[in-house]
Design an enzyme around this catalytic site. Structure first.
Site, PDB file in Angstrom:
ATOM      1  N   SER B 170      45.470  38.192  34.947  1.00 38.66           N
ATOM      2  CA  SER B 170      44.985  37.981  36.306  1.00 38.66           C
ATOM      3  C   SER B 170      45.788  36.876  36.998  1.00 38.66           C
ATOM      4  O   SER B 170      47.005  36.981  37.069  1.00 38.66           O
ATOM      5  CB  SER B 170      43.485  37.645  36.260  1.00 38.66           C
ATOM      6  OG  SER B 170      42.896  37.797  37.523  1.00 38.66           O
ATOM      7  N   ASP B 336      40.551  48.982  35.877  1.00 40.98           N
ATOM      8  CA  ASP B 336      40.712  47.735  36.633  1.00 40.98           C
ATOM      9  C   ASP B 336      41.034  48.080  38.082  1.00 40.98           C
ATOM     10  O   ASP B 336      42.125  48.549  38.390  1.00 40.98           O
ATOM     11  CB  ASP B 336      41.849  46.914  36.011  1.00 40.98           C
ATOM     12  CG  ASP B 336      42.059  45.573  36.699  1.00 40.98           C
ATOM     13  OD1 ASP B 336      41.452  45.318  37.758  1.00 40.98           O
ATOM     14  OD2 ASP B 336      42.855  44.770  36.159  1.00 40.98           O
ATOM     15  N   HIS B 369      38.515  44.896  35.269  1.00 38.22           N
ATOM     16  CA  HIS B 369      39.495  43.811  35.199  1.00 38.22           C
ATOM     17  C   HIS B 369      39.230  42.879  34.021  1.00 38.22           C
ATOM     18  O   HIS B 369      40.151  42.393  33.381  1.00 38.22           O
ATOM     19  CB  HIS B 369      39.437  43.033  36.519  1.00 38.22           C
ATOM     20  CG  HIS B 369      40.458  41.957  36.635  1.00 38.22           C
ATOM     21  ND1 HIS B 369      41.820  42.208  36.570  1.00 38.22           N
ATOM     22  CD2 HIS B 369      40.340  40.614  36.815  1.00 38.22           C
ATOM     23  CE1 HIS B 369      42.482  41.066  36.711  1.00 38.22           C
ATOM     24  NE2 HIS B 369      41.610  40.094  36.857  1.00 38.22           N
TER      25      HIS B 369
END
Lengths: 398, 398
Positions: B170, B336, B369
């Site tokens: 991320s 995601d 995610h």
């Protein structure tokens, strides 16, 4: 421009509807009196109840050409005319109007503000006649079933036995499904667009964020902001911003804004709205609070969360439509991630399981959930064709 | 349990790091002094700057086995040990530890709290030595580039010329890409997971909602809440709730919660947390505010929004990696939707365009995610294999 019909004489109402802010609104108001209160799903009998509604076109002699338009979470009865508060076009001008799929030359179009709303129908901002003050959180929780039951009372009042069509998108689609399930003999054809037979966990989660944003605003005052002459505008704006993202799609946001900057050559290294998408969202939030009541937002999101048609029918969605003679046309959009196609397909499967007359079209669009409100020629073609066919079956066209 | 190494003597720091609340934290602190300030992308020269970091394992004689772990938006340096404030497991215990892909028996693992953070590294809650008060919004805007430049100063200080690996998910993946781009000779291999080379319009929009939620809280006080002894806990909780939904996936939420009710047989017809997913979200919001600083949330979301590696290189992403010798392994997850696979694929294409050594794996997962933080055996297998291969090339294994 659509020619606005006067309401039939029998529907004349004692007073014009008024907005949550007390502004007089165009259109009509029907009142459910204390003599025959509205029984709500929560068990409370509510009365009096005002239903604000608008009509376009003329009811035919057979009373067989009525189309009920059901609005989404933040919509209202002004689907096909300039909005009396914002001055913007009707929210479904693209669908309703001369030459449109729902043409007032052919149909008597009825659009109500839902129960719990804030555009004239009884909602949390309405005055509770027992206290002389706004209901606030004193209004019982409203369900999609309650909204539809209230609409049915209006349809009774208008002397309409069977609606030619019930049509709506999103929360409107939930009402359409509820209508078809609760009043199968009163719905000739049903058009639920971008909807679902139940609200998903993710959608409940997004709604809960919105409610928490409203309730976190100190100006919400436990729902009594009207009595205390304040408004939780910041909380409601944040709720709207979060929700608004879910109505769009990543491709649409990318195409519309991408990473474009707002009137500047470079980022400002600050927390101003550097990006156009930020400025757009802020505008969506701040303009929403001018036309919508924060408590209504709580009530209507809750109504959607509670909606679960299968659960109301022993856990089997097909049971909600057993023996139905209604003709269905369901529509979904490829980029709608709030009410994605599998949710619609589930309804289609349930309808197939009870051998219903059902048509289904997934429309290729990158515009997300909001596509149902936008210029989608394929949707107009599909629905125009479906309604024409149904109108022939109904004897409305030769 | 992971054996915590003492930091090498050369890295001994004058003081232990402290949290935004002033609590003494385990691990180390490195200070960038006024004599050699950190030049930020916004043009400001910032000093002093404290970098709080933690290490696991031992640096080998060649100083060739260092792995830099980069954390995500709300992570910190405690990736592989019990968190000193929450008491929870390290956020990447599944990835880092004995028998894990990043094993402290093999590597010297360094994890810093990013610049702008709130776990000991200089951030908006830190005391501005020029005023004796917390920076608040007086701290200059931080970028991903700034975070990486600060980390590079620490790596210099530790006497490490070339990192064996830079790894993160991320916002951590953004740092990994920035490292590989800015210091190509100092990164032997790079593992950006669930990331992107730029923040999308939708992601900027979600971040803006979170920032507006914080700023709408009257206790935010223009960022000066610390000075006024309050905390914008309600706004920050709403921001966290909204963000948390984006870290999951609809299938994961459906599987985990569906429409299950919370300790009750039926809905309560009210605004309590009837649904488990509501209660879960509320908990996510309320527990977050105990461990995270609201202004840090503003700064770090802004850093992600500003990240656009191609824009920094004439609009051509490949230019960011021209001539790179770094070995890349990129990972994305099918469910995601915050950093979807096409965003990773864009990086892969850019790396291919400059003939980089690149491997890419999209992992089938319904966990959204957050999958990069969870038990994903395929991810461990892919990264374990990649790191072993790189370690052989690096001469760390025979």
């Amino acid at each position: 421009m659509i020619e606005l019909s006067s309401a039939p004489a029998s529907t004349a109402s004692p007073a014009s509807p008024r907005s949550a802010e007390g502004k007089m609104l165009p259109g009509h108001a029907f009142e459910i009196g204390r003599d025959k209160p509205l029984k709500l799903d929560c068990g409370v009998e509510l009365a009096p109840v005002t239903i604000a509604y608008q009509t376009y076109g003329t009811l035919n002699a057979d009373r067989s050409n009525a189309v009920l338009v059901c609005h989404a979470l933040t919509g209202d009865q002004f689907c096909a005319e300039t909005h009396p508060i914002t001055g913007k076009d009707g929210w479904w001008d693209s669908m309703i109007g001369p030459g449109r799929p729902v043409d007032p030359a052919d149909y008597f179009i009825i659009s109500t503000n839902v129960l719990g709303g804030c555009m004239g129908t009884t909602g949390p901002a309405s005055i509770n006649p027992d206290t002389g003050k706004p209901y606030g959180l004193g209004l019982p929780i409203i369900t999609i079933g309650d909204m539809v039951r209230a609409q049915a009372r209006l349809i009774d009042h208008l002397g309409i036995e069977t609606l030619f069509c019930v049509i709506g998108g999103s929360m409107g689609a939930m009402q359409v499904l509820e209508w078809a399930s609760s009043y199968p003999d009163r719905v000739f054809c049903a058009v639920p667009i971008a909807g679902a037979a139940r609200h998903s966990a993710q959608n409940i989660a997004f709604h809960e964020v919105g409610r928490q944003a409203v309730m976190a605003d100190p100006d919400w005052r436990g729902g009594d902001y009207a009595g205390q002459k304040v408004k939780p505008v910041r909380g409601l704006a944040v709720a709207r911003m979060a929700a608004h993202i879910t109505y769009l799609s990543e491709p649409a946001l990318h195409r519309k804004f991408g990473r474009n900057l707002q009137d500047r050559a470079a980022v400002t290294y600050g927390f101003d709205a550097d990006f156009q998408v930020e400025s757009y969202l802020r505008y969506q939030g701040s303009s929403f609070v001018d036309r919508f009541d924060a408590n209504s937002y709580l009530y209507l999101t809750r109504a959607m969360d509670y909606f679960d048609l299968a659960a109301e029918h022993g856990g089997v969605l097909g049971n909600a439509f057993k023996g139905t003679k209604t003709r269905f046309c369901l529509v979904s959009f490829t980029s709608d991630w709030l009410f994605p196609t599998p949710e619609t397909r589930e309804v289609v499967h349930a309808l197939n399981a009870v051998a219903a007359n059902v048509s289904f079209c997934e429309i290729e669009s990158d515009k997300g959930h909001d596509a149902f409100l936008l210029d989608e020629p394929e949707m107009f073609a599909v629905l125009g064709g479906f309604l024409k066919g149904c109108a022939e079956h109904r004897g409305l066209r030769k």
